[in-house]
Design an enzyme around this catalytic site. Structure first.
Site, PDB file in Angstrom:
ATOM      1  CG  HIS A 195     -10.482  -6.466  -8.322  1.00  0.00           C
ATOM      2  ND1 HIS A 195     -11.023  -7.719  -8.435  1.00  0.00           N
ATOM      3  CD2 HIS A 195     -10.971  -5.743  -9.358  1.00  0.00           C
ATOM      4  CE1 HIS A 195     -11.804  -7.758  -9.498  1.00  0.00           C
ATOM      5  NE2 HIS A 195     -11.793  -6.575 -10.075  1.00  0.00           N
TER       6      HIS A 195
ATOM      7  CE  LYS B  95     -24.104 -11.072  -4.378  1.00  0.00           C
ATOM      8  NZ  LYS B  95     -24.546 -10.674  -3.062  1.00  0.00           N
TER       9      LYS B  95
END
Lengths: 184, 281
Positions: A37, A102
């Site tokens: 990322h 999550k």
């Protein structure tokens, strides 16, 4: 309601999804976690070419265990999404339609999901063995030097997830908690 | 005096670390089953069913239950009449962790220097090791692979004695509320009360070794555990954080004496994948 998703996805595919919908994904998804990322977000900021086309894609936050002989992938459940929050608006600006992880997201991510017509999906944390059964093939797609943090291309079949944050601001973490909360 | 070769320690740690990563303890599976009956949310029940199916697949196919195969936390109780022969104990334990990583295809999840060089050590070592010296000749070992998702949401607070049990309970509930869906609920809570800051933290981890459903032998502490459990489950976070009545499957609280001016409280959150394995040499 269960919806079948076959990436690459369009804004139209996303528009109808509502927080609480269950989805089954079949097709190609890409893995990325912290290090990948950071690299992608830097390239986006510097307006440079990316190592893969993100338009319409689904990003899965996962760092699998190494596969034992004969397996496509080891255990492969979702990691905590909030670690990716600071990079996510940039990633979504390149057309990513769904991220899978999550746990709660930041207000900035929720706003970016809305403005870029994307959704946030949750897979069951702690179910890495079961989710790995839905991954039929895996190959490196970018940054192989990052090892377990490299971007992998997963071919998935009926990969189960739940829409937690939709592109209209619906949020199952909030509504679910409110619904079952008991007053002290 | 009893002599133990440390190669046996290495083998035992390796075996337990792999076993813990492939098979959930029976008491944890029983807690999932019980929750399946009590959980009111259909989506919450589905998460519990998924976790039971996951445990089944992991055990049958020897695939790790979770991709985060943990930082190794190892508890050792050594009798003072035991003489260890061979490698230093810490080295023997770390060799066991590395062996488990290799043989079990577990993930290397440890970096060398959190401040400057976040470089992977490559073999999931070093372990966090707690040693207790006890009378006699026992050698007991408990291995707890700890995932970061739940560890990262754990908290410690030095309360004032005047904050009392109300302050203690409120702190635990607040910790679980802040954690939300991140630590992979339904969770387990290990709570350490008393001692110093470090002692309370270690105690909270040790509390996680207690089997699910087993109450503190002290009835007052057992009641306190039940009160905390009810308060936490009233939050509505539920399995997977999708909303529900079962947020926590068990509370294990341990206390030790502390300073007259202190009330240390450490809350160690354990994810649904509550792995542990233990035994003796």
């Amino acid at each position: 309601m269960t919806v079948n998703l076959n990436p690459p996805l369009s804004a139209g595919d996303i528009a109808d999804l509502k927080a609480g919908d269950e989805v089954l994904i079949t097709g190609i998804i890409y893995t990325a976690r912290d290090a990948a990322h950071q690299k992608l977000a830097e390239l986006i900021e510097q307006q440079q070419d990316l190592p893969l086309e993100l338009e319409g894609q689904v990003i899965y936050y996962v760092g699998p265990t190494p596969p034992s002989p004969g397996r496509a992938v080891g255990s492969a459940g979702p990691t905590t999404s909030s670690r990716m929050d600071s990079y996510t608006p940039a990633i979504l600006s390149k057309g990513v339609r769904a991220t899978i992880g999550k746990g709660e997201r930041s207000e900035e991510v929720i706003a970016a999901l809305r403005s870029h017509s994307a959704v946030y999906l949750a897979a069951v944390g702690g179910a890495g063995a079961l989710l790995a059964e839905k991954i039929v093939a895996a190959s490196p797609a970018a940054y192989p030097e990052l090892g377990p943090e490299a971007i992998y291309r997963f071919e998935v079949k009926d990969f189960p997830a739940v829409v937690v944050i939709d592109s209209h601001g619906g949020n199952l973490y909030n509504s679910g908690r409110k619904r079952y909360r008991q007053q002290a | 005096m009893r002599e133990i070769e440390t190669t046996a320690v290495t083998d035992l740690v390796s075996r337990f670390y792999q076993e813990a990563n492939f098979s959930l303890p029976a008491d944890v599976l029983a807690a999932f089953q019980n929750a399946l009956h009590s959980e009111k949310s259909p989506q919450g029940r589905k998460v519990l069913e998924t976790l039971l199916e996951n445990a089944d697949i992991a055990a049958r196919r020897r695939v790790p239950l979770c991709q985060d195969t943990g930082l190794a936390v190892v508890f050792v109780r050594i009798g003072q009449e035991v003489h260890l022969i061979g490698n230093p104990l810490a080295e023997a334990i770390n060799d066991g962790v590395a062996k488990a990583h290799r043989e079990g295809y577990l993930r290397a999840s440890v970096i060398s220097s959190p401040c400057f060089r976040r470089e992977n050590t490559g073999d999931n070592t070093p372990a966090v090791i707690h040693v207790e010296i006890v009378p006699g000749e026992p050698f007991d070992i408990a291995v707890l692979p700890k995932g970061a998702g739940s560890e990262n949401m754990s908290r410690l607070l030095m309360l004032k004695p005047a904050d009392g049990l109300t302050g203690l309970i409120d702190f635990v509930v607040e910790t679980v509320e802040i954690a939300g869906a991140k630590p992979c609920p339904p969770i387990f809570l290990g709570i350490g009360v008393g001692g110093t800051m470090d002692r309370a933290a270690a105690l909270s981890k040790q509390a996680l070794l207690r089997p699910a459903g087993e109450a503190n032998v002290d009835l007052k502490l057992a009641d306190l555990e039940q009160e905390i459990l009810a308060r936490v489950n009233a939050l509505g976070i539920g399995p997977g954080g999708l909303g529900g009545t079962v947020t926590c499957l068990g509370v294990a609280l341990e206390e030790v004496p502390c300073h007259i001016a202190s009330l240390p409280v450490a809350v160690n959150i354990q994810c649904n994948c509550a792995r542990r394995a233990s035994g003796s040499l």
